[in-house]
Design a protein around this motif. Structure first.
Motif, PDB file in Angstrom:
ATOM      1  N   LYS A  43       0.814  -1.225   0.000  1.00 46.68           N
ATOM      2  CA  LYS A  43       0.000   0.000   0.000  1.00 46.68           C
ATOM      3  C   LYS A  43       0.842   1.267   0.000  1.00 46.68           C
ATOM      4  O   LYS A  43       0.391   2.330  -0.413  1.00 46.68           O
ATOM      5  CB  LYS A  43      -0.925   0.004   1.231  1.00 46.68           C
ATOM      6  N   GLN A  44       2.076   1.154   0.458  1.00 51.80           N
ATOM      7  CA  GLN A  44       2.966   2.323   0.501  1.00 51.80           C
ATOM      8  C   GLN A  44       3.932   2.358  -0.678  1.00 51.80           C
ATOM      9  O   GLN A  44       4.875   3.143  -0.680  1.00 51.80           O
ATOM     10  CB  GLN A  44       3.728   2.342   1.820  1.00 51.80           C
ATOM     11  N   GLY A  45       3.681   1.517  -1.655  1.00 53.50           N
ATOM     12  CA  GLY A  45       4.503   1.540  -2.867  1.00 53.50           C
ATOM     13  C   GLY A  45       5.802   0.767  -2.748  1.00 53.50           C
ATOM     14  O   GLY A  45       6.642   0.808  -3.643  1.00 53.50           O
ATOM     15  N   ARG A  46       5.976   0.059  -1.657  1.00 51.31           N
ATOM     16  CA  ARG A  46       7.209  -0.708  -1.450  1.00 51.31           C
ATOM     17  C   ARG A  46       7.107  -2.033  -2.198  1.00 51.31           C
ATOM     18  O   ARG A  46       6.123  -2.762  -2.049  1.00 51.31           O
ATOM     19  CB  ARG A  46       7.389  -0.936   0.052  1.00 51.31           C
ATOM     20  N   PRO A  47       8.110  -2.372  -3.030  1.00 53.22           N
ATOM     21  CA  PRO A  47       8.046  -3.610  -3.818  1.00 53.22           C
ATOM     22  C   PRO A  47       7.978  -4.849  -2.928  1.00 53.22           C
ATOM     23  O   PRO A  47       8.742  -4.974  -1.967  1.00 53.22           O
ATOM     24  CB  PRO A  47       9.360  -3.591  -4.607  1.00 53.22           C
ATOM     25  N   ILE A  48       7.059  -5.750  -3.241  1.00 48.11           N
ATOM     26  CA  ILE A  48       6.980  -7.006  -2.493  1.00 48.11           C
ATOM     27  C   ILE A  48       7.209  -8.220  -3.398  1.00 48.11           C
ATOM     28  O   ILE A  48       7.617  -9.262  -2.928  1.00 48.11           O
ATOM     29  CB  ILE A  48       5.640  -7.149  -1.730  1.00 48.11           C
ATOM     30  N   ARG A  49       6.962  -8.064  -4.686  1.00 45.58           N
ATOM     31  CA  ARG A  49       7.229  -9.173  -5.602  1.00 45.58           C
ATOM     32  C   ARG A  49       7.863  -8.627  -6.873  1.00 45.58           C
ATOM     33  O   ARG A  49       7.429  -7.588  -7.401  1.00 45.58           O
ATOM     34  CB  ARG A  49       5.919  -9.886  -5.954  1.00 45.58           C
TER      35      ARG A  49
END
Lengths: 75, 132
Positions: free
Chosen positions: A27-33
């Protein structure tokens, strides 16, 4: 190169610069995949690679100390 | 409101930021209330679509030791986590590799928000001013 959980991939490459193609962010734009496109201890080498590939949404991170241990920074 | 955790003992307060022009790059920048303008590593600006050689706008800025004349760009958008500003100016500069970051978030971004740095809890909050 690997496609997986970004944080898991970061743990495998200590003290290196990593370039990912981003597939999913939180939700905060941090890459997870994402897909790991390149990794190197040298930022110059990573930049040279990055110039040659087409990547619309990329993530660049360094997995070591920021800044290097013992270094004081005045920006 | 944006809320982010940080290490209160860290030598730099670094946060995930997203910069956008033709392409998008997600990078780590240091929060710097002593910097007038946001500064981005030259190679990252190249990645998002700027041609460094073709840049015609320049700005002068001074660091702790000297002054520099550097290219100036206008990003399509700049976000610190989910706190986003469109059309933000940024300066293009070389950032030492040893810092492990790609630039700094300066006052031209920060002044759009009510900012709290809680060094006891290690929490940064940004609350955008209405009307800006």
């Amino acid at each position: 190169m690997e496609t997986d959980d970004v944080l898991e991939i970061e743990k495998r490459y200590q003290d290196e610069w990593l370039l990912f193609e981003v597939y999913e962010v939180d939700k905060q734009g941090r890459p997870i995949r994402g897909k790991l496109l390149a990794h190197s201890p040298s930022r110059v080498a990573l930049d040279e690679f990055s110039r040659k590939v087409r990547c619309h949404d990329g993530y660049i991170t360094y997995t070591g100390d920021r800044p290097k241990k013992g270094m004081a920074v005045v920006l | 409101m944006t809320e982010l955790h940080f290490d209160p003992d860290a030598p730099l307060l670094i946060f995930p930021c997203t910069i956008e022009y033709r392409n998008i790059r997600r990078v780590w920048l240091a929060l710097d209330t002593g910097a007038s303008t946001t500064i981005i590593r030259e190679s990252v600006l190249g990645d998002i679509g700027y041609s460094i050689e073709a840049m015609t706008e320049f700005a002068s800025f001074g660091d702790a030791s000297t002054t520099h004349l550097v290219p100036k760009v206008t990003l399509k958008s700049f976000s610190l986590a989910d706190a986003r500003i469109d059309s933000l100016e940024a300066l293009c500069y070389t950032i030492p590799e040893e810092h492990g970051i790609d630039g700094v978030v300066g006052l031209n971004f920060l002044r759009h928000f009510r900012i709290t740095l809680d060094f006891e809890q290690g929490i940064l909050t940004l609350d955008r001013f209405k009307g800006l």
